[in-house]
Design an enzyme around this catalytic site. Sequence first.
Site, PDB file in Angstrom:
ATOM      1  N   LEU A  51       2.526   0.989   7.367  1.00  0.00           N
ATOM      2  CA  LEU A  51       2.328   1.471   5.993  1.00  0.00           C
ATOM      3  C   LEU A  51       3.501   2.307   5.488  1.00  0.00           C
ATOM      4  O   LEU A  51       3.306   3.342   4.837  1.00  0.00           O
ATOM      5  CB  LEU A  51       1.009   2.264   5.892  1.00  0.00           C
ATOM      6  CG  LEU A  51      -0.273   1.462   6.142  1.00  0.00           C
ATOM      7  CD1 LEU A  51      -1.496   2.360   6.166  1.00  0.00           C
ATOM      8  CD2 LEU A  51      -0.460   0.376   5.086  1.00  0.00           C
ATOM      9  N   CYS A  68      -6.176  -1.466   7.293  1.00  0.00           N
ATOM     10  CA  CYS A  68      -4.942  -1.790   8.007  1.00  0.00           C
ATOM     11  C   CYS A  68      -5.136  -1.565   9.505  1.00  0.00           C
ATOM     12  O   CYS A  68      -5.527  -0.469   9.917  1.00  0.00           O
ATOM     13  CB  CYS A  68      -3.799  -0.913   7.489  1.00  0.00           C
ATOM     14  SG  CYS A  68      -2.274  -1.213   8.392  1.00  0.00           S
ATOM     15  N   GLY A  72      -0.168 -14.166   1.321  1.00  0.00           N
ATOM     16  CA  GLY A  72       0.834 -13.270   1.896  1.00  0.00           C
ATOM     17  C   GLY A  72       1.832 -14.012   2.758  1.00  0.00           C
ATOM     18  O   GLY A  72       2.932 -14.374   2.331  1.00  0.00           O
ATOM     19  N   THR A  73       1.435 -14.310   3.995  1.00  0.00           N
ATOM     20  CA  THR A  73       2.352 -14.894   4.979  1.00  0.00           C
ATOM     21  C   THR A  73       2.970 -16.219   4.515  1.00  0.00           C
ATOM     22  O   THR A  73       4.122 -16.509   4.844  1.00  0.00           O
ATOM     23  CB  THR A  73       1.607 -15.059   6.328  1.00  0.00           C
ATOM     24  OG1 THR A  73       1.167 -13.752   6.722  1.00  0.00           O
ATOM     25  CG2 THR A  73       2.495 -15.632   7.407  1.00  0.00           C
ATOM     26  N   LYS A 124     -10.625  -3.446   0.114  1.00  0.00           N
ATOM     27  CA  LYS A 124     -10.131  -4.464   1.051  1.00  0.00           C
ATOM     28  C   LYS A 124     -10.636  -4.164   2.452  1.00  0.00           C
ATOM     29  O   LYS A 124     -10.379  -3.087   3.002  1.00  0.00           O
ATOM     30  CB  LYS A 124      -8.601  -4.480   1.025  1.00  0.00           C
ATOM     31  CG  LYS A 124      -8.019  -5.572   1.908  1.00  0.00           C
ATOM     32  CD  LYS A 124      -6.546  -5.748   1.637  1.00  0.00           C
ATOM     33  CE  LYS A 124      -5.919  -6.826   2.471  1.00  0.00           C
ATOM     34  NZ  LYS A 124      -4.486  -6.954   2.209  1.00  0.00           N
ATOM     35  N   SER A 130       0.840  -1.206   0.000  1.00  0.00           N
ATOM     36  CA  SER A 130       0.000   0.000   0.000  1.00  0.00           C
ATOM     37  C   SER A 130       0.872   1.251   0.000  1.00  0.00           C
ATOM     38  O   SER A 130       1.851   1.326   0.732  1.00  0.00           O
ATOM     39  CB  SER A 130      -0.879   0.040   1.251  1.00  0.00           C
ATOM     40  OG  SER A 130      -1.749  -1.052   1.289  1.00  0.00           O
ATOM     41  N   ASN A 141      -7.086   0.250   0.499  1.00  0.00           N
ATOM     42  CA  ASN A 141      -6.809  -0.282   1.829  1.00  0.00           C
ATOM     43  C   ASN A 141      -7.520   0.599   2.848  1.00  0.00           C
ATOM     44  O   ASN A 141      -7.009   1.654   3.231  1.00  0.00           O
ATOM     45  CB  ASN A 141      -5.293  -0.321   2.053  1.00  0.00           C
ATOM     46  CG  ASN A 141      -4.924  -0.813   3.440  1.00  0.00           C
ATOM     47  OD1 ASN A 141      -5.795  -1.065   4.265  1.00  0.00           O
ATOM     48  ND2 ASN A 141      -3.633  -0.934   3.702  1.00  0.00           N
ATOM     49  N   ILE A 198       4.055  -2.573  10.545  1.00  0.00           N
ATOM     50  CA  ILE A 198       5.026  -1.860   9.715  1.00  0.00           C
ATOM     51  C   ILE A 198       4.634  -0.394   9.621  1.00  0.00           C
ATOM     52  O   ILE A 198       5.473   0.488   9.490  1.00  0.00           O
ATOM     53  CB  ILE A 198       5.112  -2.557   8.337  1.00  0.00           C
ATOM     54  CG1 ILE A 198       5.765  -3.934   8.539  1.00  0.00           C
ATOM     55  CG2 ILE A 198       5.864  -1.724   7.315  1.00  0.00           C
ATOM     56  CD1 ILE A 198       5.795  -4.819   7.343  1.00  0.00           C
TER      57      ILE A 198
HETATM   58  C1  LIG Z   1       4.373  -8.000   6.524  1.00  0.00           C
HETATM   59  C2  LIG Z   1       2.998  -7.695   6.060  1.00  0.00           C
HETATM   60  C3  LIG Z   1       2.723  -6.473   5.424  1.00  0.00           C
HETATM   61  C4  LIG Z   1       1.449  -6.175   4.975  1.00  0.00           C
HETATM   62  N1  LIG Z   1       1.206  -4.985   4.351  1.00  0.00           N
HETATM   63  C5  LIG Z   1      -0.025  -4.723   3.841  1.00  0.00           C
HETATM   64  C6  LIG Z   1      -0.279  -3.526   3.114  1.00  0.00           C
HETATM   65  O1  LIG Z   1       0.606  -2.710   2.855  1.00  0.00           O
HETATM   66  N2  LIG Z   1      -1.541  -3.313   2.672  1.00  0.00           N
HETATM   67  C7  LIG Z   1      -2.579  -4.203   2.870  1.00  0.00           C
HETATM   68  O2  LIG Z   1      -3.702  -3.956   2.438  1.00  0.00           O
HETATM   69  N3  LIG Z   1      -2.342  -5.350   3.545  1.00  0.00           N
HETATM   70  C8  LIG Z   1      -1.110  -5.633   4.018  1.00  0.00           C
HETATM   71  N4  LIG Z   1      -0.892  -6.805   4.684  1.00  0.00           N
HETATM   72  C9  LIG Z   1      -2.013  -7.754   4.879  1.00  0.00           C
HETATM   73  C10 LIG Z   1      -2.003  -8.866   3.817  1.00  0.00           C
HETATM   74  O3  LIG Z   1      -2.159  -8.356   2.517  1.00  0.00           O
HETATM   75  C11 LIG Z   1      -3.119  -9.893   4.108  1.00  0.00           C
HETATM   76  O4  LIG Z   1      -4.366  -9.278   4.014  1.00  0.00           O
HETATM   77  C12 LIG Z   1      -2.987 -10.532   5.493  1.00  0.00           C
HETATM   78  O5  LIG Z   1      -1.625 -10.716   5.848  1.00  0.00           O
HETATM   79  C13 LIG Z   1      -3.699 -11.890   5.590  1.00  0.00           C
HETATM   80  O6  LIG Z   1      -3.204 -12.804   4.628  1.00  0.00           O
HETATM   81  P1  LIG Z   1      -2.030 -13.885   4.932  1.00  0.00           P
HETATM   82  O7  LIG Z   1      -2.420 -14.626   6.161  1.00  0.00           O
HETATM   83  O8  LIG Z   1      -1.979 -14.722   3.677  1.00  0.00           O
HETATM   84  O9  LIG Z   1      -0.771 -13.101   5.114  1.00  0.00           O
HETATM   85  C14 LIG Z   1       0.404  -7.125   5.153  1.00  0.00           C
HETATM   86  C15 LIG Z   1       0.669  -8.340   5.774  1.00  0.00           C
HETATM   87  C16 LIG Z   1       1.944  -8.645   6.221  1.00  0.00           C
HETATM   88  C17 LIG Z   1       2.190  -9.972   6.865  1.00  0.00           C
END
Ligand SMILES: Cc1cc2nc3c(=O)[nH]c(=O)nc-3n(C[C@H](O)[C@H](O)[C@H](O)COP(=O)(O)O)c2cc1C
Length: 300
Positions: free
Chosen positions: A71, A124, A261-262, A160, A44, A121, A69
């Site tokens: 953003l 967050c 993501g994770t 989202k 984002s 977004n 983090i």
């Molecule tokens: C390190 C990290 C950074 C993330 N940064 C963003 C972000 O910048 N914008 C956003 O909408 N979601 C962000 N997320 C959320 C992920 O896009 C996702 O919605 C969330 O982690 C759940 O999915 P997962 O369990 O597969 O990681 C972040 C997640 C993690 C772990």
Amino acid sequence: MLEMEICRMKMKNPTVLAAGVLGSTASSLNWAARSGAGAVVTKSFGLEPNKGYPNPTTVEVEGGIINAIGLSNPGVEIFQEELKKLEGNVPQVASIYGSTPEEFSQIAIQADNLVDALELNVSCPHAMEGCGASIGQDPDLTTQIVKSVKKSVKSPVIVKLTPNVTDIVEIAQAAESGGADALTLINSLGPGMKIDLETANPVLSNRFGGMSGPAIKPVALRCVYQVHQAVKLPIMGVGGIMNYQDVVEFLYAGANCVQIGTAIMYHGLDVFREITSDLEKFMTRKGYQKVEEMVGLAHE
Ligand SMILES: Cc1cc2nc3c(=O)[nH]c(=O)nc-3n(C[C@H](O)[C@H](O)[C@H](O)COP(=O)(O)O)c2cc1C
């Protein structure tokens, strides 16, 4: 067999790189695309550069990780240069954040011609005041922001949402009434925290952070299921997806595709090829010819 379409984006498979994980530069986004993701979402970014929180910003816990983090990003002007370097071999989605309808629109206009869709977004859980989940917990503000962005851009607009609300359906309907083209469910859960035994201090500099990984999957799945029942928009399901079985559950619950993501932090970018190849085998075994045949089956 795995090809599908969402928001006018033609994808070779239903897996998408989730926002914030390896999405800060064109080279990491291109790498994810070459590694088999069906589409990619950027980290984002906002109007102005934002340093985010000091380290530590991420910590592993049982069932996943907690991150705050904050953003961090270089701002839309610099991010535009990254977007121009995207190879475009898979659909590209820009994730943007702001605090007002005007701010969201201003950023959206600057990214509009460089990507295939925008993801707003409003979810967050560790954003600075006035951004992130504080928007997505307010149905009226959510509607206003979506309306404003939709008026300003040609790209499809994906919203989202945060699971950290009393009724996710109410917020999904607010996004729908603002004119959203699709929804992404869910952003990280919580916030949660971890405390260091030796120092008795919270581990994260921000103390609290959003939870992601396998622990949040049941919550994400429930959100997708409820929203699919109440809203007609296509859904990108996200939260704790680690393998093809998880993907199948999300499709059955009503997601049209999924974001990951994770799992990349645990298994690297190979996870896209592993999941899609296993998904294909599963579909062959069950006699499904297209991904869309599986969408929403848990409701029948
Ligand atoms: C390190 C990290 C950074 C993330 N940064 C963003 C972000 O910048 N914008 C956003 O909408 N979601 C962000 N997320 C959320 C992920 O896009 C996702 O919605 C969330 O982690 C759940 O999915 P997962 O369990 O597969 O990681 C972040 C997640 C993690 C772990």
